[in-house]
Write a protein that holds these residues in place. Structure first.
Motif, PDB file in Angstrom:
ATOM      1  N   GLU A 150      27.582  26.112   2.753  1.00 19.16           N
ATOM      2  CA  GLU A 150      27.706  26.153   1.289  1.00 19.16           C
ATOM      3  C   GLU A 150      28.649  25.061   0.781  1.00 19.16           C
ATOM      4  OE1 GLU A 150      27.093  30.987   0.889  1.00 19.16           O
ATOM      5  OE2 GLU A 150      28.986  30.086   0.236  1.00 19.16           O
ATOM      6  N   PHE A 151      29.723  24.815   1.534  1.00 19.98           N
ATOM      7  CA  PHE A 151      30.711  23.811   1.109  1.00 19.98           C
ATOM      8  C   PHE A 151      30.170  22.386   1.260  1.00 19.98           C
ATOM      9  CE2 PHE A 151      34.427  26.737   2.687  1.00 19.98           C
ATOM     10  CZ  PHE A 151      34.136  27.653   1.693  1.00 19.98           C
ATOM     11  N   GLY A 152      29.055  22.237   1.970  1.00 18.57           N
ATOM     12  CA  GLY A 152      28.488  20.901   2.140  1.00 18.57           C
ATOM     13  C   GLY A 152      28.781  20.243   3.470  1.00 18.57           C
ATOM     14  N   PHE A 153      29.283  21.022   4.454  1.00 15.60           N
ATOM     15  CA  PHE A 153      29.492  20.437   5.789  1.00 15.60           C
ATOM     16  C   PHE A 153      28.136  20.072   6.389  1.00 15.60           C
ATOM     17  CE2 PHE A 153      33.634  22.193   5.103  1.00 15.60           C
ATOM     18  CZ  PHE A 153      34.491  21.371   5.836  1.00 15.60           C
ATOM     19  N   GLN A 154      28.108  18.928   7.093  1.00 17.52           N
ATOM     20  CA  GLN A 154      26.828  18.399   7.595  1.00 17.52           C
ATOM     21  C   GLN A 154      26.588  18.703   9.071  1.00 17.52           C
ATOM     22  OE1 GLN A 154      28.523  14.884   5.775  1.00 17.52           O
ATOM     23  NE2 GLN A 154      26.462  14.252   5.176  1.00 17.52           N
ATOM     24  N   GLY A 155      27.576  19.324   9.702  1.00 17.81           N
ATOM     25  CA  GLY A 155      27.417  19.684  11.108  1.00 17.81           C
ATOM     26  C   GLY A 155      28.533  20.630  11.484  1.00 17.81           C
ATOM     27  N   ILE A 156      28.360  21.332  12.583  1.00 19.32           N
ATOM     28  CA  ILE A 156      29.347  22.332  12.987  1.00 19.32           C
ATOM     29  C   ILE A 156      29.495  22.310  14.505  1.00 19.32           C
ATOM     30  CG2 ILE A 156      27.570  24.107  13.055  1.00 19.32           C
ATOM     31  CD1 ILE A 156      29.533  26.170  12.375  1.00 19.32           C
ATOM     32  N   THR A 157      30.743  22.448  14.971  1.00 17.18           N
ATOM     33  CA  THR A 157      31.004  22.569  16.407  1.00 17.18           C
ATOM     34  C   THR A 157      31.503  23.967  16.708  1.00 17.18           C
ATOM     35  OG1 THR A 157      31.512  20.233  16.793  1.00 17.18           O
ATOM     36  CG2 THR A 157      32.521  21.812  18.294  1.00 17.18           C
ATOM     37  N   LEU A 158      30.914  24.589  17.715  1.00 17.61           N
ATOM     38  CA  LEU A 158      31.457  25.842  18.228  1.00 17.61           C
ATOM     39  C   LEU A 158      32.376  25.485  19.390  1.00 17.61           C
ATOM     40  CD1 LEU A 158      28.373  28.259  18.287  1.00 17.61           C
ATOM     41  CD2 LEU A 158      30.002  27.842  16.434  1.00 17.61           C
ATOM     42  N   GLY A 159      33.670  25.730  19.196  1.00 17.93           N
ATOM     43  CA  GLY A 159      34.641  25.347  20.218  1.00 17.93           C
ATOM     44  C   GLY A 159      35.017  26.526  21.103  1.00 17.93           C
TER      45      GLY A 159
END
Lengths: 315, 315
Positions: free
Chosen positions: A170-179
């Motif tokens: 929703e905030f507009g992040f273009q990718g995500i890492t699961l750490g």
């Protein structure tokens, strides 16, 4: 294990950030640059290159701006940098990074311990971070620490990962890492989390970041592949360590990961022999043995002479 | 990775043989016995306990007969011993072992380097070994070294494994171990060899013995499971080393394997916490850090206090 794997994956080298942060030694900027350039020559195309964090908190990365100023930029190489707050993001943008990585923890206790604030507050910070970066050409990436379990609270609910990832989208992040910050991931949890994210947020690319703290790092990579993930983070020579477990290793090792992917028929675009040479240089610069295996043993078809064997056996 | 795995597997502890053989130190018989008894108490039920080899060649195991005489025997515990020749087999039988393990190498150069004779001669020796053991109640087991690749010759043909295994079955061997002596196994090779053996020699139980020399040990175990294997060999604390690769580890680690199997829902009958305690004692006795991860990091749901974290992060 007999599934079809993606033909090609992207490796993000995190040794110069996540790795060096755990080292007692400050590696001079010039040496960091030599490693970075050598890794680019070996075919690495994505880096978590540094962190725009307080030099007091992480003196090892106090030269973030210098590093970004002096590195040879290339259109096909992405240099990401971690930023813990608005000030860090401003410094990162000024330093002309390709990607800003903002993060929080999946558990309340880890977030408060690591970032000294509540998750609610961190989420608000991340919304503001997204606003700061929006409108620039800089890629905006979110990372969730302890996404597979928390050393203080234990299991992390799948719903929590869903809630955070949905907010990031929703905030507009273009990718995500699961750490997997402390090596608590298992194949079952990897599959569960990846399947959920691909189903609920199909437009949000997922990167996996494993630690080998309990020897399962590579198994989790293979599960990630089997679940369709094409982006992994790893550390040159396996540097990183685990702050909670003296003697246990940290990040999965880049060379070992590239070697395994090659053997699984998955292309990384990286030249393994050149990569191992850089890992050996890294070991020399840091002055202690690194946990990487392939940098010491060589690739599986490395040939030995009988004389070498007798010499080794006799030693 | 999403396959169904066998519900239960058997772990054979090889640290006291394959592991100790690589150590410079002689571990007194009394200490070996203490470890062995503690491992049995932790639930380990199969051991490659020693080797009836020349004490000159392997001084670390010169006490093979003493060890077998003094160990507390139990009906539900199998104590196997390696025997390199007819003399070794006679000594092993006199020492009342439960199982004799005889071996050769899949490649000609490795066999000549390791056993100082041709494979043809070794095969003849193994036929004679089978005759010596036949008629006793002792289990007869064959092991193929460098079954997934040879450090001198490179790839080992699948046909060679088939030829040797077929001969063993004809000679009356009751089980076979595929040994990955220098860490050259890959999931593809594991699947290929296991599928072939299960198809061609369905009556011959297969055990897998991996080394983690190139970081792929655990991935190969998971492939073995997925291919239906229920018997694996591993080493307490991961001791063993690789003679050809200083800095690279050897045998896969028993605690790390048991921990991973638990997380995959596969029962080993072994108490992980008790096992880790024995591994720590082993580390103390040997006097140098062992490569095992779980013995240092604890199981994945081990809880830390925030104070421990701050203390660790500050160090």
């Amino acid at each position: 294990m007999s599934e079809t794997y993606p033909p090609r994956v992207t490796i993000t080298e995190v040794g110069l950030r996540d790795g060096l942060q755990m080292e007692s030694k400050f590696l001079p900027t010039e040496q960091k640059l030599r490693l970075l350039h050598a890794l680019i020559d070996a075919g690495v195309r994505r880096f978590e290159a540094t962190s725009f964090v307080s030099p007091r908190a992480v003196p090892q990365l106090a030269d973030a701006a210098d590093l970004m100023r002096e590195v040879k930029r290339r259109g096909d190489v992405t240099l990401a940098a971690l930023a813990p707050n608005a000030k860090g993001i401003e410094r990162a943008l000024q330093a002309n990074v390709d990607e800003v990585v903002v993060f929080l923890s999946a558990s309340e206790t880890h977030n408060r311990t690591n970032l000294n604030r509540s998750r609610a507050r961190s989420l608000e910070d991340m919304r503001e971070a997204a606003e700061l970066v929006r409108g620039t050409s800089v890629h905006l990436h979110a990372a969730i620490a302890v996404a597979f379990g928390c050393p203080f609270e234990g299991e992390v609910a799948l719903e929590e990962i869903e809630r955070l990832a949905t907010a990031f989208a929703e905030f507009g992040f273009q990718g995500i890492t699961l750490g997997d910050s402390t090596g608590m991931a298992t194949p079952r949890l990897v599959k569960q989390r990846v399947d959920m994210l691909r189903h609920k947020l199909p437009g949000l690319p997922v990167t996996l970041h494993f630690h080998n703290t309990r020897g399962m790092g590579m198994v989790n990579v293979v599960q990630g592949l089997a679940s369709g993930i094409t982006s992994f983070e790893s550390s040159l020579g396996g540097i990183g360590g685990c702050p909670f477990a003296p003697g246990a290793t940290g990040n999965i090792c880049t060379e070992d990961t590239v070697h395994m992917l090659q053997e699984l028929g998955v292309d990384t675009g990286i030249d393994l022999a050149a990569l191992c040479e850089v890992a050996k240089e890294f070991e020399n610069l840091l002055g202690h043995p690194l946990p990487g295996q392939v940098m010491h043993a060589g690739p599986r078809l490395r040939r030995f002479t009988v004389e070498e064997a007798l010499c080794a056996l006799g030693s």
